[in-house]
Design an enzyme around this catalytic site. Sequence first.
Site, short mmCIF file in Angstrom:
data_model
loop_
_atom_site.label_atom_id
_atom_site.label_comp_id
_atom_site.label_asym_id
_atom_site.label_seq_id
_atom_site.Cartn_x
_atom_site.Cartn_y
_atom_site.Cartn_z
N HIS A 40 0.84 -1.21 0.00
CA HIS A 40 0.00 0.00 0.00
C HIS A 40 0.87 1.25 0.00
O HIS A 40 0.53 2.25 -0.65
CB HIS A 40 -0.91 0.03 1.24
N GLN A 156 -8.70 -7.47 -10.55
CA GLN A 156 -9.39 -6.28 -10.01
C GLN A 156 -8.97 -5.02 -10.77
O GLN A 156 -9.81 -4.19 -11.13
CB GLN A 156 -9.06 -6.13 -8.52
O1 PAF Z 1 -8.01 -4.11 -3.16
C1 PAF Z 1 -8.69 -3.80 -2.16
O2 PAF Z 1 -8.19 -3.60 -1.05
C2 PAF Z 1 -10.20 -3.69 -2.32
O3 PAF Z 1 -10.70 -4.64 -3.20
C3 PAF Z 1 -10.67 -2.27 -2.73
C4 PAF Z 1 -10.15 -1.90 -4.10
C5 PAF Z 1 -10.17 -1.26 -1.69
C6 PAF Z 1 -12.20 -2.22 -2.76
O4 PAF Z 1 -12.75 -2.52 -1.53
#
Ligand code: PAF
Length: 283
Positions: A40, A156
């Site tokens: 992150h 995603q």
């Molecule tokens: O990747 C994540 O942590 C989640 O899928 C997100 C993009 C924050 C959506 O809740």
Amino acid sequence: MTDIETLHTVAELRARVRAWRANGERVALVPTMGALHAGHVALMEAAHRHADRIVVSIFVNPTQFAPTEDLARYPRTLDADRDKASAAGVDVAFAPDAVEMYPNGFATTVSLAGPALGLETDFRPTHFAGVATVVAKLFTQTTPDVALFGEKDYQQLAVVTRMARDLDLPVQVIGVPTVRESDGLALSSRNIYLSAEERRTAPLLYRALNEAAGAIRSGLPVAGAIEAARDAVRQGGFALDYLDARHAETLAPIAALGDGPIRLLVAARLGATRLIDNIPVPD
Ligand code: PAF
């Protein structure tokens, strides 16, 4: 002690972003579910290259978990997350509660096809509808110029990129390379669930992907390379959900090197923990 501003309502967030925009500042959004780690932080660092102001959203989104999944035990570490975001130069942590995000009577979800088909969806059929819906809301709440997502969750990233394009959401979606431990394991908030023995086994996933990529590069047929990688993962003690070669943008099945950019994607379970990973096959 952290000094990062933490907002809990959409109205507060909109007011803060409006003030930045009045100063002509560009805004980046880093959507997260908290339990922040170096992966992150890499998104936040990348955000600095694209915007003047950074919002990190921290929301464990219930709609992307199936009833059988780990929503209740998903790590919730808001204070530590705020410290990490603050150290990474983030301006605002947006931490709404479930009622703020899903008001009484909530009845609307984003319907997906294209890159959402197959792979994760074969095993988590409702997952991406939940992700896409909450991300669409975060986009319209924050109205960022850019939004950053890790390549670790490659499907995603493809789904969100497609959604932004299809729905004309005025945001540039940027993928950031996966951050790995020194032995190759992709960083994930779920790695903390691994036992010591599982943790030693886990990097095998990345090795299997690399061996398959190398074999494809050196001319082995894609199907054969994939089958060998599946065997290696199973023999390593994983229960394999999928390991496949896909077109890197559309995620459609791809049969041969030269048919388009290839991405290898895997999901497998080690005991109770499900791990995912992916790598490109170099051209
Ligand atoms: O990747 C994540 O942590 C989640 O899928 C997100 C993009 C924050 C959506 O809740």
